[in-house]
Write a protein that holds these residues in place. Structure first.
Motif, PDB file in Angstrom:
ATOM      1  N   ARG A  23       0.821  -1.218   0.000  1.00 37.70           N
ATOM      2  CA  ARG A  23       0.000   0.000   0.000  1.00 37.70           C
ATOM      3  C   ARG A  23       0.856   1.270   0.000  1.00 37.70           C
ATOM      4  NH1 ARG A  23      -5.548  -0.547   1.451  1.00 37.70           N
ATOM      5  NH2 ARG A  23      -5.934  -2.705   2.016  1.00 37.70           N
ATOM      6  N   ASP A  35      -0.231   3.427  -4.818  1.00 35.00           N
ATOM      7  CA  ASP A  35      -1.459   4.109  -4.460  1.00 35.00           C
ATOM      8  C   ASP A  35      -2.541   3.665  -5.442  1.00 35.00           C
ATOM      9  OD1 ASP A  35      -3.242   5.766  -3.235  1.00 35.00           O
ATOM     10  OD2 ASP A  35      -2.619   7.557  -4.339  1.00 35.00           O
ATOM     11  N   SER A  36      -3.093   2.474  -5.189  1.00 32.23           N
ATOM     12  CA  SER A  36      -4.026   1.893  -6.143  1.00 32.23           C
ATOM     13  C   SER A  36      -5.260   1.384  -5.416  1.00 32.23           C
ATOM     14  CB  SER A  36      -3.323   0.743  -6.874  1.00 32.23           C
ATOM     15  OG  SER A  36      -4.268  -0.091  -7.507  1.00 32.23           O
ATOM     16  N   THR A  37      -6.422   1.418  -6.100  1.00 32.70           N
ATOM     17  CA  THR A  37      -7.625   0.873  -5.477  1.00 32.70           C
ATOM     18  C   THR A  37      -7.654  -0.644  -5.607  1.00 32.70           C
ATOM     19  OG1 THR A  37      -8.712   1.522  -7.528  1.00 32.70           O
ATOM     20  CG2 THR A  37      -9.227   2.843  -5.592  1.00 32.70           C
ATOM     21  N   PHE A  38      -6.877  -1.180  -6.543  1.00 31.60           N
ATOM     22  CA  PHE A  38      -6.799  -2.630  -6.689  1.00 31.60           C
ATOM     23  C   PHE A  38      -6.048  -3.200  -5.493  1.00 31.60           C
ATOM     24  CE2 PHE A  38      -5.276  -6.705  -8.190  1.00 31.60           C
ATOM     25  CZ  PHE A  38      -6.317  -7.179  -8.971  1.00 31.60           C
ATOM     26  N   PRO A  39      -6.630  -4.201  -4.806  1.00 34.93           N
ATOM     27  CA  PRO A  39      -5.985  -4.723  -3.576  1.00 34.93           C
ATOM     28  C   PRO A  39      -4.761  -5.597  -3.865  1.00 34.93           C
ATOM     29  CG  PRO A  39      -8.352  -5.229  -3.669  1.00 34.93           C
ATOM     30  CD  PRO A  39      -7.931  -4.821  -5.040  1.00 34.93           C
ATOM     31  N   GLU A  57     -12.933  -6.977   0.297  1.00 39.39           N
ATOM     32  CA  GLU A  57     -12.365  -5.999  -0.640  1.00 39.39           C
ATOM     33  C   GLU A  57     -13.178  -5.956  -1.933  1.00 39.39           C
ATOM     34  OE1 GLU A  57      -7.658  -6.274   0.728  1.00 39.39           O
ATOM     35  OE2 GLU A  57      -8.472  -7.654  -0.740  1.00 39.39           O
ATOM     36  N   ARG A  88     -16.234  -3.958  -1.243  1.00 35.01           N
ATOM     37  CA  ARG A  88     -15.913  -2.525  -1.170  1.00 35.01           C
ATOM     38  C   ARG A  88     -15.752  -1.922  -2.561  1.00 35.01           C
ATOM     39  NH1 ARG A  88     -14.242  -0.103   3.571  1.00 35.01           N
ATOM     40  NH2 ARG A  88     -14.410   1.734   2.259  1.00 35.01           N
ATOM     41  N   LEU A  89     -15.081  -2.660  -3.444  1.00 32.29           N
ATOM     42  CA  LEU A  89     -14.903  -2.172  -4.818  1.00 32.29           C
ATOM     43  C   LEU A  89     -16.260  -2.053  -5.509  1.00 32.29           C
ATOM     44  CD1 LEU A  89     -11.782  -4.221  -6.026  1.00 32.29           C
ATOM     45  CD2 LEU A  89     -11.878  -1.773  -5.609  1.00 32.29           C
ATOM     46  N   GLY A 109     -18.183   0.826  -4.175  1.00 32.97           N
ATOM     47  CA  GLY A 109     -17.559   2.084  -4.574  1.00 32.97           C
ATOM     48  C   GLY A 109     -17.695   2.351  -6.062  1.00 32.97           C
ATOM     49  N   ALA A 146     -16.919   0.571  -8.474  1.00 37.07           N
ATOM     50  CA  ALA A 146     -15.805   0.056  -9.265  1.00 37.07           C
ATOM     51  C   ALA A 146     -16.106  -1.404  -9.590  1.00 37.07           C
ATOM     52  CB  ALA A 146     -14.490   0.212  -8.511  1.00 37.07           C
ATOM     53  N   TYR A 171     -10.709  -8.188 -10.049  1.00 35.45           N
ATOM     54  CA  TYR A 171     -10.016  -8.679  -8.848  1.00 35.45           C
ATOM     55  C   TYR A 171     -10.370 -10.140  -8.593  1.00 35.45           C
ATOM     56  CZ  TYR A 171      -8.597  -8.881  -3.900  1.00 35.45           C
ATOM     57  OH  TYR A 171      -8.018  -9.222  -2.694  1.00 35.45           O
TER      58      TYR A 171
END
Lengths: 142, 118
Positions: free
Chosen positions: B25, B29-33, B80, B83-84, B87, B89, B96
């Motif tokens: 992390r 800096d990515s939204t992909f886990p 996760e 959450r995506l 959000g 996404a 993912y």
């Protein structure tokens, strides 16, 4: 290790300790379940299936409570969410069990297990989070 | 004895997952886990190697049930994904899930094959 790495790891002692303790507890619970309900060779891996689905339902409830309702002590989330639930559920056993089923001549069971776990786990986390939000609606929140 | 092996493996695997996620992390800096993705795929490869190499049952408990079981996670993976999706996404959530399952299975099959060749 470069400087940013050590910086990001600094002061993590207490968190690492509670994640380790939680992980040990979660792994023991999963091992205990496997001893109680041993998997049949070539059969549908029901024990790991339920371990993962139950873990996903619980994290759905837990994350809504700690992120939207009451955060509690800062170590609660790493201990229970990252440690206990992360240690309880497993992705590696899921994929390796599918490999074993395929190799042992049960590709149909393997594919059914692959799809059923994915579907049940994602449904469980979604329903659990939605139900928790509904139950806590109107109550004092963060 | 068996329980102690599972405890020891779990007590190392879970914090390694936490620390890996933290380092990943801090760098991406990515939204992909990526953090969870990385530990899940690595754990599949290691458990595959163990399964293929078929070491003694004690090592299996320590590294397989304890370490790999706690290093990898289904609960964080599914959360996760949720959450995506929440959000907006949705495509990233689907990517993912697909990438985790495909790469995880690929790692497991490769691990078993490599472990058997050892």
């Amino acid at each position: 290790m470069t400087a940013p790495d050590t910086a990001v790891l600094r002061g993590q002692g207490p968190v690492v300790a509670v994640v380790a303790a939680g992980g040990a507890i979660g792994a023991c619970a999963r091992y205990g379940a496997a001893l109680l309900w041993p998997a049949r060779t070539g059969g549908f891996p029901w024990t790991t299936f339920w371990v993962n689905v139950v873990g996903c339902a619980v994290i759905g409830v837990f994350m809504v409570v700690v992120t939207e309702f009451r955060a509690g002590h800062p170590l609660v989330r790493p201990f229970f969410g990252t440690g206990v639930l992360g240690g309880f559920t497993t992705f590696s056993t899921y994929t390796v069990d599918i490999q074993k089923l395929v190799e042992d001549g049960h590709p149909g069971t393997g594919i059914a297990y692959l799809a059923a776990t994915l579907l049940a786990a994602l449904t469980a986390v979604t329903l659990a989070a939605t139900a928790t939000r509904r139950a806590l609606k109107g109550k004092k929140s963060l | 004895m068996n329980w102690l092996l599972v405890i020891a493996g779990g007590a190392v695997g879970a914090p390694l997952r936490y620390l890996t996620d933290r380092v990943v992390r801090s760098r991406h800096d990515s939204t992909f886990p990526w953090g969870t993705f990385a530990v899940n795929i690595t754990g599949c490869l290691v458990l595959g190697l163990l399964t293929g190499a078929a070491p003694d049952p004690h090592l299996q408990l320590l590294l397989g049930t304890g370490f790999c079981g706690a290093l990898t996670t289904y609960s964080t993976f599914s959360h996760e994904t949720l959450r995506l999706a929440e959000g907006k996404a949705g495509l990233l959530a689907a990517a993912y899930v697909t990438a985790s399952v495909v790469a995880g299975l690929g790692a497991a099959f490769t691990g078993v094959w490599l472990g058997g060749a050892l």
